[in-house]
Write an enzyme that holds these catalytic residues in place. Structure first.
Site, PDB file in Angstrom:
ATOM      1  N   LYS A  75      17.989  -9.124 -25.708  1.00 27.86           N
ATOM      2  CA  LYS A  75      16.988  -9.185 -24.638  1.00 27.86           C
ATOM      3  C   LYS A  75      15.841  -8.232 -24.946  1.00 27.86           C
ATOM      4  O   LYS A  75      16.044  -7.029 -25.102  1.00 27.86           O
ATOM      5  CB  LYS A  75      17.635  -8.814 -23.301  1.00 27.86           C
ATOM      6  CG  LYS A  75      16.665  -8.712 -22.121  1.00 27.86           C
ATOM      7  CD  LYS A  75      17.385  -8.225 -20.878  1.00 27.86           C
ATOM      8  CE  LYS A  75      16.407  -7.867 -19.756  1.00 27.86           C
ATOM      9  NZ  LYS A  75      17.106  -7.291 -18.574  1.00 27.86           N
ATOM     10  N   ASP A 131       9.694  -4.177 -17.297  1.00 27.00           N
ATOM     11  CA  ASP A 131      10.096  -5.062 -16.206  1.00 27.00           C
ATOM     12  C   ASP A 131       9.622  -4.500 -14.869  1.00 27.00           C
ATOM     13  O   ASP A 131      10.193  -3.545 -14.357  1.00 27.00           O
ATOM     14  CB  ASP A 131      11.614  -5.236 -16.196  1.00 27.00           C
ATOM     15  CG  ASP A 131      12.076  -6.207 -15.121  1.00 27.00           C
ATOM     16  OD1 ASP A 131      11.238  -7.000 -14.638  1.00 27.00           O
ATOM     17  OD2 ASP A 131      13.270  -6.188 -14.780  1.00 27.00           O
ATOM     18  N   LYS A 151       9.960  -4.329  -8.211  1.00 25.76           N
ATOM     19  CA  LYS A 151      10.872  -3.201  -8.058  1.00 25.76           C
ATOM     20  C   LYS A 151      10.175  -2.060  -7.317  1.00 25.76           C
ATOM     21  O   LYS A 151       8.947  -1.889  -7.425  1.00 25.76           O
ATOM     22  CB  LYS A 151      11.303  -2.670  -9.427  1.00 25.76           C
ATOM     23  CG  LYS A 151      12.106  -3.603 -10.299  1.00 25.76           C
ATOM     24  CD  LYS A 151      12.372  -2.951 -11.640  1.00 25.76           C
ATOM     25  CE  LYS A 151      13.128  -3.863 -12.588  1.00 25.76           C
ATOM     26  NZ  LYS A 151      14.531  -4.022 -12.187  1.00 25.76           N
ATOM     27  N   ASP A 209      14.298  -1.749 -20.964  1.00 22.22           N
ATOM     28  CA  ASP A 209      14.810  -3.090 -20.700  1.00 22.22           C
ATOM     29  C   ASP A 209      14.774  -3.981 -21.933  1.00 22.22           C
ATOM     30  O   ASP A 209      15.166  -5.136 -21.872  1.00 22.22           O
ATOM     31  CB  ASP A 209      14.038  -3.739 -19.541  1.00 22.22           C
ATOM     32  CG  ASP A 209      14.911  -4.671 -18.717  1.00 22.22           C
ATOM     33  OD1 ASP A 209      16.149  -4.549 -18.791  1.00 22.22           O
ATOM     34  OD2 ASP A 209      14.364  -5.523 -17.992  1.00 22.22           O
ATOM     35  N   ASP A 239      13.232 -10.868 -10.518  1.00 20.52           N
ATOM     36  CA  ASP A 239      13.739  -9.665 -11.199  1.00 20.52           C
ATOM     37  C   ASP A 239      15.019  -9.957 -11.975  1.00 20.52           C
ATOM     38  O   ASP A 239      15.555  -9.082 -12.631  1.00 20.52           O
ATOM     39  CB  ASP A 239      13.970  -8.552 -10.171  1.00 20.52           C
ATOM     40  CG  ASP A 239      14.111  -7.188 -10.823  1.00 20.52           C
ATOM     41  OD1 ASP A 239      13.672  -7.037 -11.986  1.00 20.52           O
ATOM     42  OD2 ASP A 239      14.641  -6.264 -10.173  1.00 20.52           O
ATOM     43  N   GLU A 244      15.150 -11.834 -14.626  1.00 19.81           N
ATOM     44  CA  GLU A 244      14.414 -12.560 -15.658  1.00 19.81           C
ATOM     45  C   GLU A 244      15.107 -12.517 -17.015  1.00 19.81           C
ATOM     46  O   GLU A 244      14.882 -13.382 -17.864  1.00 19.81           O
ATOM     47  CB  GLU A 244      12.993 -12.000 -15.787  1.00 19.81           C
ATOM     48  CG  GLU A 244      12.834 -10.762 -16.647  1.00 19.81           C
ATOM     49  CD  GLU A 244      13.598  -9.527 -16.154  1.00 19.81           C
ATOM     50  OE1 GLU A 244      14.002  -8.713 -17.002  1.00 19.81           O
ATOM     51  OE2 GLU A 244      13.787  -9.377 -14.924  1.00 19.81           O
ATOM     52  N   ARG A 297      18.160 -13.054 -18.019  1.00 17.70           N
ATOM     53  CA  ARG A 297      19.022 -14.194 -18.326  1.00 17.70           C
ATOM     54  C   ARG A 297      18.202 -15.452 -18.617  1.00 17.70           C
ATOM     55  O   ARG A 297      18.662 -16.344 -19.326  1.00 17.70           O
ATOM     56  CB  ARG A 297      20.019 -14.428 -17.200  1.00 17.70           C
ATOM     57  CG  ARG A 297      19.424 -14.876 -15.880  1.00 17.70           C
ATOM     58  CD  ARG A 297      20.353 -14.603 -14.721  1.00 17.70           C
ATOM     59  NE  ARG A 297      20.474 -13.173 -14.474  1.00 17.70           N
ATOM     60  CZ  ARG A 297      21.272 -12.646 -13.541  1.00 17.70           C
ATOM     61  NH1 ARG A 297      22.021 -13.428 -12.787  1.00 17.70           N
ATOM     62  NH2 ARG A 297      21.326 -11.344 -13.379  1.00 17.70           N
TER      63      ARG A 297
END
Length: 462
Positions: A231, A236, A243, A254, A313, A315, A317
């Site tokens: 990933k 993010d 967030k 992230d 949020d 995202e 996956r």
């Protein structure tokens, strides 16, 4: 990237004895002036250090190991305990002159190398001045390769998003490829939107120069077909489901899954084991803008499955799904995804023990044992079939963020598994990628997790 180093074998070095605690006090090594050590209060407690005097100053040192973990097999409270000595000993070369029978010298030396790491991109940071002569009988090249992979992962995670956007992550992959004679292909722009629509959707609101892309790194040579998918969310915000500011402070990490698969690739390449290896990294920035994807949208994935967006949020996956589907098309013998994916995994197991998911019992056992034996602990969690219904919404094939708050790590893993079909064996690691407080050999900041477990398990899986 800073290179890990041992002291030269020819260096004039001072002896370091590793002293455990027995039933009646320290188990003294032969030839040590125990009178001075006892007068200094040295008792062999874990992490205790005693410098031994000589004519020219410090002649050697004792380092306490404490009592052996009981019962047998229980992990120690501190990994890489000897790394404390690396931080505390005077400058110069040191050699391990004695240790208890069965002491893992390779792990001790690796911890010392890990303690040498410093992130010095933005300010000067000198590594510890004490250097270790590689112990006899251990694989020096393998230890340096593992340390180099860890250093790379830490460097990538520690770099803030201002200097580690999708293009920078691509450059890191290209640099790795140049070092080891690998090939890199990158899909971006209209080709990305057509072939990898969920990666494109997540990253399309990012600013100029930070466009989404899929990075495809392939190593030449013969070897088992192994695909690593990491990933690469370089920052993010949470998207339109934004967030809170406090939750964004660590979002430079992230892309920790991408950092870990690149670190593992670096290690495998240095060990001459990267033949047949492929690394896929969907690299995006999940930003807020006029073109942000929205809650309630339905996206169509590369695989053709439709996904209802219940939270922007969730995202990671989405981008992994397109990359996994692409990787599975080649039918590798093993496909592994690594991602800083869910808070639920941290609630369940904390920051130090990442969960992994694997349907193949033999592969899962090999991964668990390798992590246990090589100070890279991981813990198996289930692809729990009864929860499949939780990721199936009313108007699309899949839901990216099931309501209710239960089993978040499991439902995320089940979501990903839908897209990994076709790979021989699939394993998913939900890592944290961050060391929240300094520990021996593991400074606060970016951290590798699961890399050595995978490295040492690979020969038993493929």
């Amino acid at each position: 990237m800073t290179e890990p180093e041992f002291a030269p074998q020819s260096a004039r070095s001072r002896p370091l004895w590793l002293v455990p605690q027995g039933e009646d006090g320290p188990v003294w090594p032969e030839g040590v002036d125990r009178g001075f050590a006892e007068a200094s209060g040295f008792a062999g407690k874990a992490g205790q250090l005693c410098l031994l005097p000589g004519e020219g100053g410090v002649a050697g040192a004792l380092f306490g190991l404490g009592r052996a973990a009981e019962p047998a097999g229980r992990p120690p409270r501190e990994r890489f305990a000897l790394a404390r000595a690396a931080e505390a000993l005077p400058a110069g070369a040191w050699r391990i002159a004695g240790a208890p029978q069965g002491h893992d010298m390779a792990q001790a030396a690796l911890g010392w190398l890990f303690a040498q790491y410093r992130f010095a991109r933005y300010k000067a940071a000198e590594p510890p001045a004490a250097r270790l002569v590689c112990p006899e009988g251990v694989d020096r090249a393998a230890l340096l390769a593992m340390a180099a992979g860890e250093y790379l992962a830490r460097d990538l995670i520690n770099t803030p998003a201002s200097d580690m956007g999708p293009a920078d992550l691509e450059q890191a992959a290209r640099d790795l490829a140049a070092r080891h004679g690998a090939a890199v292909d990158v899909v971006a722009g209209s080709a990305l939107a057509q072939g990898f629509p969920m990666i494109a959707a997540v990253g399309r609101a990012a600013g100029p120069g930070r466009a989404p892309r899929l990075i495809d790194l392939r190593f030449r040579g013969e070897g088992p077909a192994v695909t690593l998918v990491g990933k690469g969310v370089c920052f993010d915000t949470g998207g339109l489901d934004i967030k809170p500011s406090a939750s964004m402070l660590l979002m430079k990490k992230d892309m920790g899954g991408a950092a870990n698969v690149l670190g593992l690739a670096e290690t495998l390449a240095r060990m001459g084991r990267a033949g047949g290896l492929r690394v896929l990294i969907p690299a995006v920035e999940n930003s807020v803008g006029p073109d942000s994807f929205r809650p309630g949208d339905v996206l169509t994935s590369r695989k053709g499955l439709t996904v209802e967006i219940n939270n922007t949020d969730a995202e990671g996956r989405l981008i992994l799904a397109d990359a996994l589907a692409y990787g599975a098309e080649a039918r590798p013998a093993l496909m592994v995804s690594m991602a800083t994916l869910t808070g639920a995994a941290r609630v369940a197991l904390g920051p130090d023990l990442p969960p992994f998911f694997c349907d193949d019992d033999a592969a899962a056992e090999a991964l668990f044992r390798a992590g246990r034996d090589h100070a890279d602990p991981i813990w198996r969690m289930p692809f729990w079939e009864p929860y499949e219904a939780m990721i199936e919404p009313a108007i699309a094939d899949l839901d990216n963020a099931p309501s209710g708050g239960f089993a978040g790590a499991i439902t995320a893993a089940l979501f990903l598994r839908r897209f990994a079909a076709g790979a021989g064996i699939y394993a998913h690691f939900d890592i944290y990628g961050w060391q929240p407080a300094a520990a021996p050999g593991r400074p606060k900041g970016g951290a590798g997790q699961g890399m050595r477990a995978i490295l040492h398990a690979l020969p038993r899986i493929v």
